[in-house]
Design a protein around this motif. Structure first.
Motif, short mmCIF file in Angstrom:
data_model
loop_
_atom_site.label_atom_id
_atom_site.label_comp_id
_atom_site.label_asym_id
_atom_site.label_seq_id
_atom_site.Cartn_x
_atom_site.Cartn_y
_atom_site.Cartn_z
N TRP A 13 38.75 20.34 65.10
CA TRP A 13 39.22 21.44 65.96
C TRP A 13 40.56 21.00 66.57
O TRP A 13 40.64 19.94 67.21
CB TRP A 13 38.22 21.74 67.09
N TYR A 42 47.73 24.06 73.82
CA TYR A 42 47.78 24.75 75.10
C TYR A 42 49.23 24.75 75.59
O TYR A 42 49.94 23.75 75.43
CB TYR A 42 46.92 24.04 76.15
N THR A 95 36.87 28.49 71.45
CA THR A 95 36.40 27.84 72.68
C THR A 95 36.42 28.85 73.83
O THR A 95 37.26 29.75 73.87
CB THR A 95 37.29 26.64 73.06
N HIS A 149 37.13 27.84 76.72
CA HIS A 149 38.14 27.30 77.64
C HIS A 149 39.55 27.70 77.18
O HIS A 149 40.31 26.87 76.69
CB HIS A 149 38.01 25.79 77.75
N ILE A 207 42.78 26.68 81.42
CA ILE A 207 42.27 25.51 82.14
C ILE A 207 43.23 25.15 83.26
O ILE A 207 44.42 24.90 83.00
CB ILE A 207 42.12 24.30 81.17
N GLY A 267 39.20 18.97 83.45
CA GLY A 267 38.95 18.56 82.07
C GLY A 267 39.90 17.46 81.61
O GLY A 267 40.76 16.99 82.36
N ILE A 268 39.70 17.06 80.37
CA ILE A 268 40.58 16.07 79.77
C ILE A 268 41.96 16.70 79.60
O ILE A 268 43.00 16.05 79.76
CB ILE A 268 40.04 15.62 78.39
N CYS A 269 41.96 18.00 79.30
CA CYS A 269 43.23 18.71 79.10
C CYS A 269 44.08 18.67 80.37
O CYS A 269 45.27 18.36 80.33
CB CYS A 269 42.97 20.16 78.69
N TYR A 287 35.14 15.53 81.27
CA TYR A 287 35.08 16.33 80.05
C TYR A 287 34.52 17.73 80.30
O TYR A 287 33.46 17.89 80.91
CB TYR A 287 34.23 15.59 79.01
N LEU A 288 35.23 18.75 79.80
CA LEU A 288 34.73 20.13 79.82
C LEU A 288 34.16 20.41 78.43
O LEU A 288 34.91 20.43 77.45
CB LEU A 288 35.88 21.12 80.06
N CYS A 315 32.90 22.03 75.06
CA CYS A 315 33.21 23.22 74.25
C CYS A 315 32.20 23.37 73.13
O CYS A 315 31.57 24.39 72.99
CB CYS A 315 34.59 23.11 73.61
N GLU A 360 37.73 13.00 72.02
CA GLU A 360 38.82 13.96 72.21
C GLU A 360 40.13 13.22 72.41
O GLU A 360 40.15 12.12 72.99
CB GLU A 360 38.51 14.84 73.44
N ASP A 414 45.51 19.42 71.69
CA ASP A 414 44.14 19.00 72.02
C ASP A 414 43.33 18.95 70.73
O ASP A 414 43.26 19.96 70.02
CB ASP A 414 43.52 20.01 73.00
N ASP A 436 39.54 17.84 69.09
CA ASP A 436 38.16 17.40 69.29
C ASP A 436 37.69 16.73 68.01
O ASP A 436 37.92 17.25 66.91
CB ASP A 436 37.26 18.62 69.58
N1 SME Z 1 37.26 19.51 76.24
C1 SME Z 1 38.44 19.99 76.89
C2 SME Z 1 38.42 21.49 77.02
C3 SME Z 1 39.04 22.20 75.87
S1 SME Z 1 38.09 22.20 74.47
O1 SME Z 1 37.94 20.81 73.98
C4 SME Z 1 38.80 23.05 73.27
C5 SME Z 1 38.62 19.31 78.23
O2 SME Z 1 37.78 18.54 78.65
O3 SME Z 1 39.63 19.58 78.88
#
Ligand code: SME
Length: 163
Positions: A44, A48, A66, A68, A71, A76-78, A99-100, A102, A109, A125, A127
């Motif tokens: 994936w 962004y 997703t 998300h 964001i 999140g990691i983003c 971590y968010l 998805c 990630e 981003d 995954d």
């Molecule tokens: N996991 C990401 C959110 C976006 S999805 O991976 C597409 C995060 O923790 O920011």
């Protein structure tokens, strides 16, 4: 005459070929598709764009969408990658409280800031479906890709032409 630099891997040359042919969001979409198709450990791939204090998903390629798509910076990691202005690799998302989630399959990630004239305008981003899916070679390659995406991200955020 120009001699290809050391970072001119064939994949990077193909990214450059895409960017020389198309621009803006369409180019981001095509780069996501190319990266996913070229590297099986990139199941994936998304880009962004930073819009004020929010990351907006402008392009992606993968088996599923997703939830998300927006964001806030800092979430999140983003959001962490933007706030800290650096590439973030998470070896095991289940061990990272930031971590968010998805996709159920995601185990690792990598998030790489995209800059234009020194300021962050977005991020790549990716995954992965295995713990420790990404290493220093992914970082180096993706940072080289990100270094070329600034103008496309910038244009992607511009108003769409009406014609
Ligand atoms: N996991 C990401 C959110 C976006 S999805 O991976 C597409 C995060 O923790 O920011």
């Amino acid at each position: 005459m120009t001699v290809p630099g050391r970072d001119q891997t064939p994949a990077l040359l193909q990214v450059e070929a895409i960017l020389s042919r198309i621009s803006g969001r369409q180019a981001l979409q095509e780069v996501c598709r190319f990266l996913r198709r070229s590297f099986p450990h990139y199941p994936w791939v998304g880009v962004y764009r930073l819009d004020g204090e929010t990351l907006v998903l402008d392009a992606w390629d993968g088996a599923q969408a997703t939830e998300h798509t927006r964001i806030p910076v800092g979430r999140g990691i983003c959001g962490q990658a933007v706030r800290e202005d650096r590439t973030v690799i998470v070896d095991d998302v289940r061990a990272d409280p930031n971590y968010l989630a998805c996709f159920l399959e995601t185990r690792a990630e990598v998030v790489v800031p995209i800059r234009l004239e020194g300021r962050v305008v977005g991020e790549i981003d990716i995954d992965g479906n295995a713990v420790r899916a990404f290493d220093a070679s992914d970082r180096q390659f993706l940072e080289s890709v990100a270094a070329r995406l600034g103008p496309a991200v910038d244009l992607s955020g511009a108003a769409l032409p009406t014609a």
